[in-house]
Enzyme design. Sequence first.
Site, PDB file in Angstrom:
ATOM      1  N   LYS A 104       0.853  -1.170   0.004  1.00 35.42           N
ATOM      2  CA  LYS A 104      -0.122   0.045   0.033  1.00 35.42           C
ATOM      3  C   LYS A 104       1.109   1.052   0.102  1.00 35.42           C
ATOM      4  CE  LYS A 104      -3.371   2.730   2.278  1.00 35.42           C
ATOM      5  NZ  LYS A 104      -3.926   3.219   3.664  1.00 35.42           N
ATOM      6  N   GLY A 165      -8.410   9.192   9.339  1.00 38.54           N
ATOM      7  CA  GLY A 165      -8.970   9.358  10.851  1.00 38.54           C
ATOM      8  C   GLY A 165      -9.689  10.251  11.100  1.00 38.54           C
ATOM      9  N   ALA A 191      -9.751   5.991   3.590  1.00 42.46           N
ATOM     10  CA  ALA A 191      -9.571   7.028   4.885  1.00 42.46           C
ATOM     11  C   ALA A 191     -10.914   7.859   4.813  1.00 42.46           C
ATOM     12  CB  ALA A 191      -8.584   7.936   4.422  1.00 42.46           C
ATOM     13  N   GLY A 192     -11.200   8.319   6.131  1.00 39.20           N
ATOM     14  CA  GLY A 192     -12.377   8.777   6.505  1.00 39.20           C
ATOM     15  C   GLY A 192     -13.685   8.192   6.574  1.00 39.20           C
ATOM     16  N   ASN A 213      -9.658   1.580   9.581  1.00 38.53           N
ATOM     17  CA  ASN A 213      -8.842   1.666  10.494  1.00 38.53           C
ATOM     18  C   ASN A 213      -9.515   2.065  11.898  1.00 38.53           C
ATOM     19  OD1 ASN A 213      -5.548   1.799  11.069  1.00 38.53           O
ATOM     20  ND2 ASN A 213      -7.068   1.222  12.342  1.00 38.53           N
ATOM     21  N   THR A 214      -9.645   3.399  11.740  1.00 35.33           N
ATOM     22  CA  THR A 214      -9.905   4.085  13.000  1.00 35.33           C
ATOM     23  C   THR A 214     -11.004   4.017  13.554  1.00 35.33           C
ATOM     24  OG1 THR A 214      -8.234   6.082  12.384  1.00 35.33           O
ATOM     25  CG2 THR A 214      -9.904   6.525  13.833  1.00 35.33           C
TER      26      THR A 214
END
Length: 262
Positions: A104, A165, A191-192, A213-214
């Site tokens: 990645k 995040g 992301a986001g 992830n977050t």
Amino acid sequence: MLPKTPSLVIAGREFRSRLFLGTGKFSSPEGMRDALEASGTEIVTVALRRADLSGRRDPFANILEFIDPTRYLILPNTSGAMNAEEAVRLARLAAAAGLPRWVKLEIHPDPRYLLPDPIETFKAAEVLVKEGFTVLPYINADPVLARRLQDVGVATVMPLGAPIGSNRGVQTRDQVRIIIEQAVVPVVVDAGIGSPSHAAEAMELGADAVLVNTAIAVAADPRRMAVAFKQGVEAGRAAYEIGLAESRDTADATSPLTSFLN
């Protein structure tokens, strides 16, 4: 039960799950391991700066001990690289340590917003593709850059929905829609993504997968949240494949309003 959908294919490899998971921010490696299992994911990203590649079993960088390589494709992540040269070096180190030659590609020199550097990302992608890496680049939602990267042979494009995040959802939906329309490789929204509904929205747009992830890692119960995201991805993909009802500006009655009076 949701209908079965075709498998995701990246660089000739087939995956049943369309949910990728990151491994940062979990309160414990055990919690991370349990969330990975519950999510059904088959692709797990690992920031190389958090992994022990020395073979010395560093207790402070032992994340790889909690990720079964026979169960998941470990996707080394060049997060932390400031330029193409650093990203290429990290990818080569990971391959030399025995990790898959998948990467990645992530280059974001700005520490406040963590937005990807398009020029350095393109330069690194060219080098890594020529060296035989399967490259999955994290990019701004830029359709022109996405096409240029596909021209040099990347395996996917990974446009952001919002800053890393931020949990703000798919704020780039118009650009993501164009990227999907023009893509010749899978599109992974990365992301986001802060809620299962965000993941479903990305899939309804036609994204091939999402990376989360977050939102899972910081949840009060990461395992249950991982299940929720799994279901959101599956529902969004099914809706896209079936076809969503057309939106309308006016009402359209679902039942007759007058015939029963006749």
